[in-house]
Design a protein around this motif. Sequence first.
Motif, PDB file in Angstrom:
ATOM      1  N   GLY A 170       0.802  -1.219   0.000  1.00 52.62           N
ATOM      2  CA  GLY A 170       0.000   0.000   0.000  1.00 52.62           C
ATOM      3  C   GLY A 170       0.832   1.265   0.000  1.00 52.62           C
ATOM      4  N   PRO A 171       0.181   2.402  -0.267  1.00 51.28           N
ATOM      5  CA  PRO A 171       0.904   3.662  -0.468  1.00 51.28           C
ATOM      6  C   PRO A 171       1.534   4.243   0.789  1.00 51.28           C
ATOM      7  CG  PRO A 171      -1.454   4.040  -0.490  1.00 51.28           C
ATOM      8  CD  PRO A 171      -1.265   2.554  -0.489  1.00 51.28           C
ATOM      9  N   ASP A 172       1.097   3.802   1.968  1.00 53.66           N
ATOM     10  CA  ASP A 172       1.606   4.391   3.209  1.00 53.66           C
ATOM     11  C   ASP A 172       2.688   3.550   3.868  1.00 53.66           C
ATOM     12  OD1 ASP A 172      -0.184   6.566   3.007  1.00 53.66           O
ATOM     13  OD2 ASP A 172      -1.795   5.308   3.803  1.00 53.66           O
ATOM     14  N   SER A 173       3.075   2.458   3.236  1.00 56.56           N
ATOM     15  CA  SER A 173       4.115   1.602   3.798  1.00 56.56           C
ATOM     16  C   SER A 173       5.449   2.344   3.844  1.00 56.56           C
ATOM     17  CB  SER A 173       4.266   0.346   2.955  1.00 56.56           C
ATOM     18  OG  SER A 173       5.408  -0.385   3.338  1.00 56.56           O
ATOM     19  N   LYS A 174       6.236   2.063   4.860  1.00 53.31           N
ATOM     20  CA  LYS A 174       7.571   2.664   5.011  1.00 53.31           C
ATOM     21  C   LYS A 174       8.686   1.636   4.846  1.00 53.31           C
ATOM     22  CE  LYS A 174       5.630   6.578   6.138  1.00 53.31           C
ATOM     23  NZ  LYS A 174       5.579   7.700   5.167  1.00 53.31           N
ATOM     24  N   GLU A 175       8.329   0.398   4.531  1.00 50.77           N
ATOM     25  CA  GLU A 175       9.330  -0.664   4.466  1.00 50.77           C
ATOM     26  C   GLU A 175      10.285  -0.478   3.288  1.00 50.77           C
ATOM     27  OE1 GLU A 175       8.127  -4.800   5.184  1.00 50.77           O
ATOM     28  OE2 GLU A 175       6.090  -4.018   5.388  1.00 50.77           O
ATOM     29  N   ARG A 176      11.486  -0.998   3.468  1.00 48.14           N
ATOM     30  CA  ARG A 176      12.461  -1.091   2.384  1.00 48.14           C
ATOM     31  C   ARG A 176      12.500  -2.559   1.957  1.00 48.14           C
ATOM     32  NH1 ARG A 176      16.210   3.029   1.895  1.00 48.14           N
ATOM     33  NH2 ARG A 176      17.778   1.552   1.184  1.00 48.14           N
ATOM     34  N   GLN A 199      -4.457   4.669  -8.956  1.00 47.99           N
ATOM     35  CA  GLN A 199      -4.577   4.354  -7.529  1.00 47.99           C
ATOM     36  C   GLN A 199      -3.267   4.668  -6.820  1.00 47.99           C
ATOM     37  OE1 GLN A 199      -6.121   0.444  -6.810  1.00 47.99           O
ATOM     38  NE2 GLN A 199      -5.432   0.394  -4.676  1.00 47.99           N
ATOM     39  N   PRO A 200      -3.303   5.331  -5.664  1.00 52.21           N
ATOM     40  CA  PRO A 200      -2.060   5.643  -4.951  1.00 52.21           C
ATOM     41  C   PRO A 200      -1.252   4.387  -4.647  1.00 52.21           C
ATOM     42  CG  PRO A 200      -3.864   6.920  -4.035  1.00 52.21           C
ATOM     43  CD  PRO A 200      -4.476   5.929  -5.008  1.00 52.21           C
ATOM     44  N   ALA A 201       0.047   4.512  -4.784  1.00 53.23           N
ATOM     45  CA  ALA A 201       0.966   3.410  -4.529  1.00 53.23           C
ATOM     46  C   ALA A 201       2.290   4.005  -4.064  1.00 53.23           C
ATOM     47  CB  ALA A 201       1.164   2.568  -5.794  1.00 53.23           C
ATOM     48  N   ARG A 202       3.189   3.133  -3.680  1.00 53.79           N
ATOM     49  CA  ARG A 202       4.520   3.575  -3.272  1.00 53.79           C
ATOM     50  C   ARG A 202       5.556   2.823  -4.085  1.00 53.79           C
ATOM     51  NH1 ARG A 202       7.624   1.354   0.913  1.00 53.79           N
ATOM     52  NH2 ARG A 202       9.497   2.558   1.332  1.00 53.79           N
ATOM     53  N   ALA A 203       6.682   3.501  -4.328  1.00 51.91           N
ATOM     54  CA  ALA A 203       7.781   2.890  -5.065  1.00 51.91           C
ATOM     55  C   ALA A 203       9.089   3.403  -4.476  1.00 51.91           C
ATOM     56  CB  ALA A 203       7.681   3.232  -6.554  1.00 51.91           C
ATOM     57  N   PHE A 204      10.188   3.017  -5.094  1.00 49.49           N
ATOM     58  CA  PHE A 204      11.500   3.462  -4.617  1.00 49.49           C
ATOM     59  C   PHE A 204      11.697   4.956  -4.794  1.00 49.49           C
ATOM     60  CE2 PHE A 204      11.728   1.792  -8.903  1.00 49.49           C
ATOM     61  CZ  PHE A 204      12.360   2.801  -9.612  1.00 49.49           C
ATOM     62  N   ILE A 205      10.846   5.601  -5.576  1.00 54.31           N
ATOM     63  CA  ILE A 205      10.924   7.059  -5.731  1.00 54.31           C
ATOM     64  C   ILE A 205      10.045   7.781  -4.715  1.00 54.31           C
ATOM     65  CG2 ILE A 205      11.457   6.916  -8.194  1.00 54.31           C
ATOM     66  CD1 ILE A 205       8.478   7.708  -8.687  1.00 54.31           C
ATOM     67  N   GLY A 206       9.298   7.027  -3.917  1.00 59.03           N
ATOM     68  CA  GLY A 206       8.381   7.628  -2.956  1.00 59.03           C
ATOM     69  C   GLY A 206       6.935   7.363  -3.346  1.00 59.03           C
ATOM     70  N   ARG A 207       6.048   8.223  -2.909  1.00 59.66           N
ATOM     71  CA  ARG A 207       4.628   8.034  -3.181  1.00 59.66           C
ATOM     72  C   ARG A 207       4.356   8.281  -4.664  1.00 59.66           C
ATOM     73  NH1 ARG A 207       0.343   7.713   0.416  1.00 59.66           N
ATOM     74  NH2 ARG A 207      -1.711   8.188  -0.464  1.00 59.66           N
ATOM     75  N   THR A 208       3.557   7.420  -5.263  1.00 64.11           N
ATOM     76  CA  THR A 208       3.277   7.499  -6.689  1.00 64.11           C
ATOM     77  C   THR A 208       1.910   6.882  -6.947  1.00 64.11           C
ATOM     78  OG1 THR A 208       4.157   6.974  -8.886  1.00 64.11           O
ATOM     79  CG2 THR A 208       4.571   5.353  -7.158  1.00 64.11           C
TER      80      THR A 208
END
Length: 246
Positions: A58-64, A100-109
């Motif tokens: 999901g978009p709010d995850s902070k995991e690496r 749909q909001p998502a997260r990637a290595f560039i941040g929120r996307t």
Amino acid sequence: MTPALWLESIADDGARIAAIDPSHLDDEVPSCPGWTVRHGIIHTGGAHRWATMFLQAGPDSKERFVPDVSDVPDGDAVLRWYAGTVADLLAELRRHDPDQPARAFIGRTVAAFWMRRMAQEVSIHRWDLQNALPDGAEPLTARTAADGITELTQMQIPRLIERNGLPDSLVGRVITITATDTGDRWTVRLRGDGIEVLSEPAPADVVLSGTASDLDLVLWRRTEPGTVDLQGEREVLDGLLRVVVI
């Protein structure tokens, strides 16, 4: 490209990887020194799992995230393992609307980021792996390659310049890239902190022309600049390519 075409590209190139003759799994991959075909298959499957993990979190995850590939089987079964990773990726991508909001290595996307990124990942690595085989590689699909050049100019090259730095002698230089088969044209001005994509033509220090596939492969350092038509200052392109190192 549209989201549907990104998914189609992932499926098509993924199927080509899964169909590689297993007798060539130990062959070296010329465009990726240190890789065998097996290594490249595992790397690409790991990238699919990486994208899947980001989307599932999901978009709010902070995991690496670090993809787990410890379940890779020995021998020919690696091809079935890879087919499973690309099927899981496609299933996950299809669960998301492109915006749909998502997260990637560039941040929120948004989810469309991963649709494009994985289409480009599997396209380039399909070429890498086929290029290691006796019959050589099919060119990149023209529309996927043109989209790959857009991704390079919008995201990949700016990130790499920011990370690796750009020589002062290249700052302000202009490069024009023209795909002769798709009609697409990109004009970019190099900056110390990235690149500026110009909306209008400008006098260029170097002009590259060729098929979208040939251009994308040159810009990703898969083939030599001599495979495309080059007019102007070759050293400008060579200097940029020295920075485009993942």
